[in-house]
Design a protein around this motif. Structure first.
Motif, PDB file in Angstrom:
ATOM      1  N   HIS A 133       0.826  -1.210   0.000  1.00 22.59           N
ATOM      2  CA  HIS A 133       0.000   0.000   0.000  1.00 22.59           C
ATOM      3  C   HIS A 133       0.862   1.263   0.000  1.00 22.59           C
ATOM      4  O   HIS A 133       0.545   2.256  -0.665  1.00 22.59           O
ATOM      5  N   ALA A 174       1.056   4.294  -2.730  1.00 20.63           N
ATOM      6  CA  ALA A 174       1.017   5.719  -2.405  1.00 20.63           C
ATOM      7  C   ALA A 174       2.138   6.471  -3.107  1.00 20.63           C
ATOM      8  O   ALA A 174       1.923   7.543  -3.686  1.00 20.63           O
ATOM      9  N   VAL A 230      -5.337  11.753  -4.701  1.00 24.89           N
ATOM     10  CA  VAL A 230      -6.403  11.148  -3.900  1.00 24.89           C
ATOM     11  C   VAL A 230      -6.080   9.684  -3.611  1.00 24.89           C
ATOM     12  O   VAL A 230      -6.194   9.214  -2.463  1.00 24.89           O
ATOM     13  N   GLU A 231      -5.676   8.951  -4.653  1.00 22.50           N
ATOM     14  CA  GLU A 231      -5.299   7.553  -4.447  1.00 22.50           C
ATOM     15  C   GLU A 231      -4.072   7.435  -3.557  1.00 22.50           C
ATOM     16  O   GLU A 231      -3.979   6.530  -2.723  1.00 22.50           O
ATOM     17  N   LYS A 252      -3.124   9.371  -1.110  1.00 19.02           N
ATOM     18  CA  LYS A 252      -3.484   9.586   0.294  1.00 19.02           C
ATOM     19  C   LYS A 252      -4.263   8.392   0.850  1.00 19.02           C
ATOM     20  O   LYS A 252      -4.050   7.985   1.998  1.00 19.02           O
ATOM     21  N   SER A 253      -5.134   7.844   0.032  1.00 16.70           N
ATOM     22  CA  SER A 253      -5.896   6.680   0.477  1.00 16.70           C
ATOM     23  C   SER A 253      -4.980   5.479   0.733  1.00 16.70           C
ATOM     24  O   SER A 253      -5.109   4.786   1.749  1.00 16.70           O
ATOM     25  N   GLN A 274      -2.959   6.030   3.884  1.00 10.84           N
ATOM     26  CA  GLN A 274      -3.753   5.809   5.081  1.00 10.84           C
ATOM     27  C   GLN A 274      -3.892   4.319   5.381  1.00 10.84           C
ATOM     28  O   GLN A 274      -3.786   3.889   6.531  1.00 10.84           O
ATOM     29  N   ARG A 275      -4.112   3.523   4.324  1.00 15.00           N
ATOM     30  CA  ARG A 275      -4.231   2.075   4.519  1.00 15.00           C
ATOM     31  C   ARG A 275      -2.904   1.493   5.008  1.00 15.00           C
ATOM     32  O   ARG A 275      -2.888   0.619   5.893  1.00 15.00           O
TER      33      ARG A 275
END
Length: 425
Positions: A53, A57, A67-68, A70-71, A74-75
């Motif tokens: 992950h 990032a 956006v992807e 940051k997502s 976070q994961r």
């Protein structure tokens, strides 16, 4: 526990996840298209693979998919409890970069590689002139980058990626022949390493090999996916050599299909800086530039970089606004520039404004404050030649042709023999 291709243990038991991760790592380090897709496949194979992950990032960040990015970050942070110490620190480094904490990220990477020098995806954050050292805004950043890659090189052996990183450090500190030799070794191991092809172009530029450089890079680009992160910037090198050869048609073709907004598919910082640089260097060489090109670029800069803070982007945005006659946009940068070299961006913005008004004396006064420390604004020597030629042109406009020649001869002798500057022979 499995290990990646650099021998680092990774917290996944899925062979498929490991294989996809390794493929993504190779593509990312080589500047090839497909890294993000490979990292996505890794986390699809093992949704609990924290490092996968984090890699998503990083790759999403470098393809401007914030956006992807940051997502995925976070994961990775949520899963970090399942990772070992190396992976936790690796994930922290990427998270700091993504959150805009560059000084902390730089310190974290430098500490991390002391114990894990072969953690390439983390080490990469400080490599290259566009890394955390390159954009530090500090005097001596080129020497620091050389020290950094010199310390890592012995840990990598015959590794094509690290060879290419160290070769650039050599080139940017004037060791062109040593750089070229190491780059050729890197390309022999991985001919599709876009970083090595890119840095070879820098070595050829520094050696004045215009014809050979243009021919090499044009041929190399024929098989390079135009969605790859370096495609537009490599086109900039081709366009620059075409300009130096007086091939305006080829230069404009490269600009329109691979460099400028609407044609390029790369990162916004490269689209902005490379387009502004080639447009103004074309003007300096005596080629007419459609004012509409400057207005389009000014609009792009205002959209992509509405606030200051990335100094290398800001100085090119200021140039775009000045040439487009967008005084309010230019004033915003001149008044409020922040970032690692904001103190230099402000006088540069005022200088571009003075140049647009043909106030050559005013431009000279502003440039005098900048020229002793141009290294701090970031970019390579080839990119900072924009400032060297601008300074020489201002001197020329003031009737100081001998001083203009002397400046190039002292500061950038590679440009002095046949300066791409109208009126200066």
């Amino acid at each position: 526990m499995l290990a990646d291709s650099y021998g680092n243990a990774i917290s996944t038991s899925s062979q498929a996840a490991r294989d996809h991760y390794d493929r993504g790592l190779k593509l990312f380090l080589g500047g090839e298209y497909g890294a993000l897709e490979a990292f996505r496949a890794a986390v699809n194979a093992d949704p609990d693979f924290a490092l996968g992950h984090a890699a998503c990032a990083r790759a999403a960040m470098m393809s401007a998919q914030i956006v992807e990015a940051k997502s995925a970050n976070q994961r990775a942070q949520e899963l970090v409890r399942n990772a070992d110490t190396r992976e936790r620190r690796h994930i922290d480094c990427i998270g700091l970069v993504l959150s805009g904490q560059a000084p902390r990220a730089r310190a974290a990477v430098l500490a991390h590689v002391q114990t894990h020098p072969r953690d390439a995806l983390a080490a990469q954050l400080c490599a290259n002139v566009f890394g955390l050292i390159g954009f530090s805004g500090e005097v001596g950043r080129e020497a620091e980058l050389l020290a950094y890659t010199s310390s890592l090189l012995p840990h990598y052996g015959e590794d094509w990626w690290m060879m290419s990183m160290h070769a650039l450090s050599l080139c940017e500190t004037g060791q062109v022949e040593a750089s070229r030799d190491l780059m050729e070794n890197s390309l022999a191991l991985n001919p599709r390493n876009a970083n090595a092809a890119h840095f070879k172009a820098h070595a050829q530029y520094e050696a004045g090999e215009t014809i050979a450089g243009r021919a090499y890079l044009t041929g190399w680009l024929a098989d390079y996916d135009d969605r790859s992160m370096l495609h537009g910037h490599l086109q900039w090198h081709v366009a620059l050599w075409a300009l130096h050869q007086g091939d305006a048609n080829a230069m404009w073709q490269a600009v329109d299909t691979g460099i400028a907004p609407g044609g390029a598919k790369g990162l916004p910082i490269n689209v902005l800086t490379d387009t502004a640089a080639i447009l103004y260097r074309a003007e300096l060489a005596g080629l007419p530039v459609d004012p509409g090109r400057w207005l389009t670029l000014s609009d792009y800069a205002a959209q992509m970089f509405p606030q200051t803070g990335q100094s290398f982007a800001d100085l090119h945005a200021a140039l775009s606004h000045a040439m487009a006659g967008q005084g309010d946009r230019l004033a915003h940068i001149a008044d409020s520039a922040t970032g690692f070299a904001g103190d230099l961006v402000k006088p540069l913005a005022r200088a571009w404004g003075a140049i647009a008004r043909e106030n050559w004396a005013g431009a000279l006064n502003e440039l005098i404050a900048v020229m002793p420390a141009t290294e701090r604004v970031g970019g390579s020597r080839a990119q900072r030649d924009l400032l060297e030629l601008t300074y020489a042109n201002v001197l020329l406009k003031l009737g100081l042709a001998d001083e203009a020649r002397r400046s190039l001869a002292i500061r950038r002798p590679i440009l002095a023999g046949a300066p791409p500057l109208a009126g200066l022979t």
